[in-house]
Design a protein around this motif. Structure first.
Motif, PDB file in Angstrom:
ATOM      1  N   GLY A  40       0.851  -1.188   0.000  1.00 26.03           N
ATOM      2  CA  GLY A  40       0.000   0.000   0.000  1.00 26.03           C
ATOM      3  C   GLY A  40       0.886   1.236   0.000  1.00 26.03           C
ATOM      4  O   GLY A  40       1.969   1.236  -0.554  1.00 26.03           O
ATOM      5  N   GLY A  41       0.453   2.258   0.629  1.00 27.70           N
ATOM      6  CA  GLY A  41       1.259   3.476   0.704  1.00 27.70           C
ATOM      7  C   GLY A  41       1.065   4.362  -0.518  1.00 27.70           C
ATOM      8  O   GLY A  41       0.349   4.027  -1.459  1.00 27.70           O
ATOM      9  N   ARG A  55      -3.467   0.335  -5.197  1.00 28.54           N
ATOM     10  CA  ARG A  55      -2.680  -0.283  -4.125  1.00 28.54           C
ATOM     11  C   ARG A  55      -1.638  -1.192  -4.774  1.00 28.54           C
ATOM     12  O   ARG A  55      -1.980  -2.079  -5.548  1.00 28.54           O
ATOM     13  N   THR A  56      -0.368  -0.967  -4.460  1.00 27.81           N
ATOM     14  CA  THR A  56       0.705  -1.792  -4.996  1.00 27.81           C
ATOM     15  C   THR A  56       1.407  -2.493  -3.841  1.00 27.81           C
ATOM     16  O   THR A  56       1.674  -1.877  -2.808  1.00 27.81           O
ATOM     17  N   VAL A  57       1.679  -3.780  -4.037  1.00 27.64           N
ATOM     18  CA  VAL A  57       2.365  -4.584  -3.026  1.00 27.64           C
ATOM     19  C   VAL A  57       3.551  -5.264  -3.696  1.00 27.64           C
ATOM     20  O   VAL A  57       3.429  -5.786  -4.812  1.00 27.64           O
ATOM     21  N   ILE A  58       4.701  -5.258  -3.012  1.00 24.41           N
ATOM     22  CA  ILE A  58       5.893  -5.954  -3.493  1.00 24.41           C
ATOM     23  C   ILE A  58       6.393  -6.834  -2.359  1.00 24.41           C
ATOM     24  O   ILE A  58       6.623  -6.358  -1.245  1.00 24.41           O
ATOM     25  N   VAL A  59       6.534  -8.137  -2.645  1.00 25.14           N
ATOM     26  CA  VAL A  59       7.004  -9.098  -1.661  1.00 25.14           C
ATOM     27  C   VAL A  59       8.242  -9.788  -2.212  1.00 25.14           C
ATOM     28  O   VAL A  59       8.241 -10.256  -3.355  1.00 25.14           O
ATOM     29  N   GLU A  60       9.289  -9.829  -1.409  1.00 21.58           N
ATOM     30  CA  GLU A  60      10.534 -10.498  -1.804  1.00 21.58           C
ATOM     31  C   GLU A  60      10.558 -11.910  -1.230  1.00 21.58           C
ATOM     32  O   GLU A  60      10.247 -12.119  -0.056  1.00 21.58           O
ATOM     33  N   PHE A  61      10.941 -12.870  -2.080  1.00 21.45           N
ATOM     34  CA  PHE A  61      11.135 -14.256  -1.665  1.00 21.45           C
ATOM     35  C   PHE A  61      12.574 -14.667  -1.944  1.00 21.45           C
ATOM     36  O   PHE A  61      13.259 -14.046  -2.764  1.00 21.45           O
ATOM     37  N   GLU A  62      13.008 -15.711  -1.285  1.00 23.27           N
ATOM     38  CA  GLU A  62      14.381 -16.198  -1.429  1.00 23.27           C
ATOM     39  C   GLU A  62      14.727 -16.512  -2.883  1.00 23.27           C
ATOM     40  O   GLU A  62      15.825 -16.235  -3.341  1.00 23.27           O
ATOM     41  N   ASN A  63      13.765 -17.080  -3.604  1.00 24.57           N
ATOM     42  CA  ASN A  63      13.991 -17.423  -5.006  1.00 24.57           C
ATOM     43  C   ASN A  63      12.648 -17.581  -5.714  1.00 24.57           C
ATOM     44  O   ASN A  63      11.586 -17.560  -5.091  1.00 24.57           O
ATOM     45  N   TYR A  64      12.715 -17.738  -7.015  1.00 22.56           N
ATOM     46  CA  TYR A  64      11.529 -17.849  -7.861  1.00 22.56           C
ATOM     47  C   TYR A  64      10.656 -19.041  -7.451  1.00 22.56           C
ATOM     48  O   TYR A  64       9.436 -18.938  -7.350  1.00 22.56           O
ATOM     49  N   GLU A  65      11.302 -20.168  -7.188  1.00 21.14           N
ATOM     50  CA  GLU A  65      10.579 -21.384  -6.823  1.00 21.14           C
ATOM     51  C   GLU A  65       9.808 -21.204  -5.515  1.00 21.14           C
ATOM     52  O   GLU A  65       8.682 -21.685  -5.374  1.00 21.14           O
ATOM     53  N   GLN A  66      10.409 -20.520  -4.552  1.00 16.44           N
ATOM     54  CA  GLN A  66       9.739 -20.299  -3.270  1.00 16.44           C
ATOM     55  C   GLN A  66       8.534 -19.383  -3.437  1.00 16.44           C
ATOM     56  O   GLN A  66       7.508 -19.584  -2.801  1.00 16.44           O
TER      57      GLN A  66
END
Length: 97
Positions: A40-41, A55-66
């Motif tokens: 958000g924000g 509303r935009t959300v960005i989530v980081e994961f360890e890798n593509y598969e995860q």
């Protein structure tokens, strides 16, 4: 291995339904190693066409598969229904560099 990012552009259409999703999704996301970078924000289109959502959300994961494991999990699949009942938008995953 490179990180991966799930990016969502969402237009909330039903605040009550979306709130159910918003309150439940962090624990599921974090249980798969997801880290919120934006949720958000304020946002402003600087070039090109605006995203479809407010509303935009960005989530980081360890890798593509995860990231895919999280998205296709039983836990998140239940929440997708809530998100779709309260909003429309676009969700994508992109591998980092």
């Amino acid at each position: 291995m490179s990180s991966a990012y799930v990016i969502a552009s969402v237009h909330v259409t039903n605040t009550n339904e979306f709130e159910k999703y918003r309150l439940q999704v962090p624990s599921v996301t974090e249980s798969y190693g997801g880290k919120y970078l934006a949720r958000g924000g304020k946002q402003r289109t600087l070039e090109g066409e605006p995203f479809i959502g407010n509303r935009t959300v960005i989530v980081e994961f360890e890798n593509y598969e995860q990231a895919l494991k999280w998205y296709y999990s039983n836990e998140y699949s239940q929440l997708v229904k809530l998100r779709q009942a309260g909003s429309n938008g676009t969700l994508l995953v992109v591998e980092g560099v």
